[in-house]
Design a protein around this motif. Structure first.
Motif, PDB file in Angstrom:
ATOM      1  N   UNK A 119      11.658  -3.202  -5.776  1.00 47.42           N
ATOM      2  CA  UNK A 119      11.532  -2.077  -6.712  1.00 47.42           C
ATOM      3  C   UNK A 119      11.066  -2.681  -8.028  1.00 47.42           C
ATOM      4  N   UNK A 120       9.907  -2.210  -8.498  1.00 46.59           N
ATOM      5  CA  UNK A 120       9.199  -2.911  -9.565  1.00 46.59           C
ATOM      6  C   UNK A 120      10.045  -3.064 -10.822  1.00 46.59           C
ATOM      7  N   UNK A 155      -1.007 -14.738  17.264  1.00 46.90           N
ATOM      8  CA  UNK A 155      -1.223 -13.335  16.909  1.00 46.90           C
ATOM      9  C   UNK A 155      -1.804 -13.225  15.501  1.00 46.90           C
ATOM     10  N   UNK A 156      -2.539 -12.155  15.273  1.00 44.33           N
ATOM     11  CA  UNK A 156      -3.061 -11.820  13.940  1.00 44.33           C
ATOM     12  C   UNK A 156      -2.170 -10.709  13.394  1.00 44.33           C
ATOM     13  N   UNK A 157      -1.396 -11.034  12.367  1.00 49.12           N
ATOM     14  CA  UNK A 157      -0.392 -10.106  11.858  1.00 49.12           C
ATOM     15  C   UNK A 157      -0.935  -9.315  10.670  1.00 49.12           C
ATOM     16  N   UNK A 158      -0.938  -8.009  10.829  1.00 47.37           N
ATOM     17  CA  UNK A 158      -1.308  -7.078   9.764  1.00 47.37           C
ATOM     18  C   UNK A 158      -0.038  -6.359   9.341  1.00 47.37           C
ATOM     19  N   UNK A 159       0.244  -6.319   8.040  1.00 42.76           N
ATOM     20  CA  UNK A 159       1.484  -5.695   7.611  1.00 42.76           C
ATOM     21  C   UNK A 159       1.386  -5.060   6.246  1.00 42.76           C
ATOM     22  N   UNK A 160       2.476  -4.396   5.868  1.00 40.30           N
ATOM     23  CA  UNK A 160       2.615  -3.830   4.531  1.00 40.30           C
ATOM     24  C   UNK A 160       4.090  -3.864   4.171  1.00 40.30           C
ATOM     25  N   UNK A 161       4.389  -3.673   2.890  1.00 38.88           N
ATOM     26  CA  UNK A 161       5.760  -3.820   2.381  1.00 38.88           C
ATOM     27  C   UNK A 161       6.085  -2.661   1.454  1.00 38.88           C
ATOM     28  N   UNK A 162       7.201  -1.972   1.741  1.00 34.72           N
ATOM     29  CA  UNK A 162       7.615  -0.863   0.883  1.00 34.72           C
ATOM     30  C   UNK A 162       9.066  -0.518   1.177  1.00 34.72           C
ATOM     31  N   UNK A 163       9.758  -0.011   0.146  1.00 36.66           N
ATOM     32  CA  UNK A 163      11.094   0.552   0.351  1.00 36.66           C
ATOM     33  C   UNK A 163      11.027   1.980   0.878  1.00 36.66           C
ATOM     34  N   UNK A 170       8.836 -12.517   0.194  1.00 35.39           N
ATOM     35  CA  UNK A 170       7.705 -13.436   0.309  1.00 35.39           C
ATOM     36  C   UNK A 170       7.789 -14.266   1.584  1.00 35.39           C
ATOM     37  N   UNK A 171       8.993 -14.560   2.035  1.00 36.39           N
ATOM     38  CA  UNK A 171       9.161 -15.345   3.258  1.00 36.39           C
ATOM     39  C   UNK A 171       8.585 -14.617   4.467  1.00 36.39           C
ATOM     40  N   UNK A 212       2.717  -1.356  -5.725  1.00 39.85           N
ATOM     41  CA  UNK A 212       2.159  -2.150  -6.814  1.00 39.85           C
ATOM     42  C   UNK A 212       2.793  -3.534  -6.819  1.00 39.85           C
ATOM     43  N   UNK A 213       4.117  -3.579  -6.976  1.00 43.42           N
ATOM     44  CA  UNK A 213       4.803  -4.874  -6.971  1.00 43.42           C
ATOM     45  C   UNK A 213       4.567  -5.602  -5.654  1.00 43.42           C
ATOM     46  N   UNK A 214       4.631  -4.873  -4.554  1.00 40.85           N
ATOM     47  CA  UNK A 214       4.442  -5.491  -3.241  1.00 40.85           C
ATOM     48  C   UNK A 214       3.028  -6.042  -3.093  1.00 40.85           C
ATOM     49  N   UNK A 215       2.032  -5.340  -3.642  1.00 41.16           N
ATOM     50  CA  UNK A 215       0.648  -5.818  -3.559  1.00 41.16           C
ATOM     51  C   UNK A 215       0.485  -7.094  -4.382  1.00 41.16           C
TER      52      UNK A 215
END
Length: 553
Positions: free
Chosen positions: A183-184, A364-372, A432-433, A450-453
């Motif tokens: 959370x930014x 594997x090629x990992x595609x992901x995103x991060x959000x609460x 980040x891990x 935003x923060x996650x990007x």
């Protein structure tokens, strides 16, 4: 404003009156003279429609109660919000809460109005940002808060004279709540606590609890769940270890009284600089900013600017906000475009989680995103695009970070037969891990982070992001990664093409990832961001001697 009718939601109503004819009960109540009984009749009529499998007709019935009463009664708005969420009509609920809030202010119920306004903006953020997109709505919200403050005996005080420039500067970081994970504004609290020079600054955190549960809420949505001792326990412990005091405002007071008490506390603590991180969704913070006599008051934009609160300046990280909020004027404070930041030493100190721990093959090629907020942000358009990419490229896996499995988000993957290559990996205090195990960060849309990007960029990941619209959360990710990598307009085919180019080319992933890391280092270092913010506020506090110190090299 609120009748004595019990706040019974439609599903509870149907269970409680099982075997009864709800339509007949509604008819008998609607012909009564008592407003309370007629309100109950509206709810029963909606219940009958909902029971018959007509939820949208039930929602319309509830909304139309305004014609009967001139406003929407509290038992009705409770059901509007509940039913709108059940049917994916959050934007409708946002507008209804906004109209309810205006009625509450007009009828002399300012605290109820403030709680409803918080609910309106929360729902708006879960939908299409129609409130946030309107600078006139933001301006009107500030005017409603100001009138409520003045009617409650609060006025803008004459600013206190700054203390001597030879004394340490007391900085207040004001936030609406504390929430661990990404959370930014919580992240920034920790960044300021770590990087401000304690020889020059005394730092304290003030938590208004505007976005936490009130002990006696008047409105049925918004400030009704969670509190910082639980949602921000890790952050509070980290602040304690950094010797940064945390002041939690009481949740038993009304919005106006909490804002008054927060302003009084800022003044009693002789705060020199107050940095507010919230927006028009947080009237408690707004009241405190309006009423406190702090010498320098500044805002950090997190979705909307602080209209009418009398700030000295507003730090904005997304130029799109300047264009959208076109009716801002000098009385609202100077607006300064300034990127926010990430802690590179914290990110660099986190080794990647092994893929075997996640049950994912090494190749594997990992595609992901991060959000609460994955439950809301993983849109059908986004998931369909990702699932199609996985179908076309069997080595691609999808790794959403921020929550456990979401069965309702799996339909598209199941249709493509790729559900076995989806891993929801939960929330992580040190994301980040997990980010470092990815190959590509595919920012979700329409609403992205935003923060996650910034943290993905700091990890050296190639990021795919698209500007969907002009709301902050629809455009900030593209603004962060910048040209030539950002997609400047809504174009799903271009997004898919950009993503596929990274999937099929390891060298492209490396090149773009290196470019993202370099851009993050140059523009988004927390130390640099904090240093520049403090330069601006100190120039207002002590114009002749302003030199801000941080741990910036």
């Amino acid at each position: 404003m609120a009748t004595g009718t019990q706040l019974l939601l439609l599903d509870d109503l149907i269970r409680s009156y099982e075997g009864h004819n709800l339509a007949s009960i509604a008819q008998s109540l609607l012909i009564q003279q008592s407003d309370e009984k007629r309100v109950a009749g509206i709810v029963f009529r909606a219940g009958a429609l909902y029971q018959q499998g007509e939820p949208l007709a039930a929602l319309t019935q509830l909304i139309n109660s305004r014609r009967l009463f001139g406003l929407v009664p509290l038992p009705v708005i409770a059901n509007i919000v509940w039913l709108a969420q059940q049917t994916g009509q959050e934007q409708t609920a946002a507008w209804e809460c906004y109209h309810f809030a205006r009625d509450a202010f007009r009828l002399g119920y300012p605290n109820l109005g403030m709680e409803a306004m918080t609910a309106a903006y929360i729902l708006d953020g879960l939908a299409c940002f129609e409130l946030i997109r309107s600078p006139n709505i933001l301006r009107e919200t500030g005017q409603l808060y100001a009138v409520a403050a003045m009617d409650s005996g609060l006025t803008r005080k004459t600013r206190r004279a700054p203390r001597s420039s030879s004394e340490s500067i007391r900085v207040a970081l004001v936030v609406p709540n504390l929430v661990d994970h990404v959370v930014a504004y919580t992240r920034r609290v920790i960044q300021y606590a770590r990087h401000l020079d304690r020889n020059q600054f005394q730092v304290s955190v003030y938590v208004s609890e505007n976005l936490s549960a009130r002990e006696n809420p008047g409105f049925p949505f918004g400030c009704v769940s969670g509190h910082s001792e639980i949602t921000g326990a890790h952050t509070m412990n980290a602040l304690k270890q950094l010797n940064v005091p945390v002041v939690l405002m009481s949740r038993k007071w009304s919005c106006i009284e909490t804002g008054r008490q927060l302003a009084m506390r800022l003044d009693a603590d002789q705060v020199d600089v107050a940095l507010f991180q919230s927006g028009m969704a947080c009237p408690i913070d707004w009241i405190a900013a309006y009423a406190a006599a702090v010498p320098v008051k500044a805002g950090i934009h997190i979705g909307s600017s602080y209209y009418g609160a009398g700030l000295d300046c507003m730090f904005v990280d997304n130029p799109e906000n300047l264009e959208r909020e076109s009716n801002w004027d000098a009385s609202d404070g100077e607006r300064i475009v300034l990127p926010k930041g990430v802690d590179f030493d914290v990110i660099d100190g986190q080794p990647p989680v092994s893929r075997s721990r996640l049950g994912i093959p090494e190749d594997a090629i990992l595609v992901g995103t991060l959000s609460n907020h994955l439950d809301k942000r993983l849109s059908s358009e986004y998931l369909e695009l990702i699932a199609g990419m996985m179908k076309k490229h069997p080595r691609v896996w999808f790794v959403p970070i921020g929550c456990g499995p979401l069965p309702d988000k799996m339909k598209g993957f199941q249709q493509q037969g790729v559900q076995g290559r989806v891993r929801f990996v939960g929330r992580h205090l040190m994301p980040a891990a997990i980010l470092k195990t990815l190959n590509i960060y595919a920012c979700e849309f329409p609403v992205g982070g935003s923060q996650s990007v910034m943290e993905a960029m700091a990890c050296g990941l190639p990021v795919v992001a698209m500007k969907w619209g002009n709301a902050h959360a629809e455009s900030i990710a593209a603004a962060l990664i910048g040209p030539p990598h950002a997609l400047s307009e809504r174009d799903l085919d271009a997004y898919a093409k950009r993503l596929e180019g990274l999937v099929i080319s390891p060298s492209a992933r490396e090149d773009v990832g290196n470019a993202m890391r370099m851009r993050a280092c140059q523009q988004f270092a927390a130390t640099t961001s904090i240093h520049r913010v403090m330069e601006h506020v100190l120039a207002r506090l002590h114009p002749q001697t302003a030199v801000a110190k941080t741990s910036e090299p």
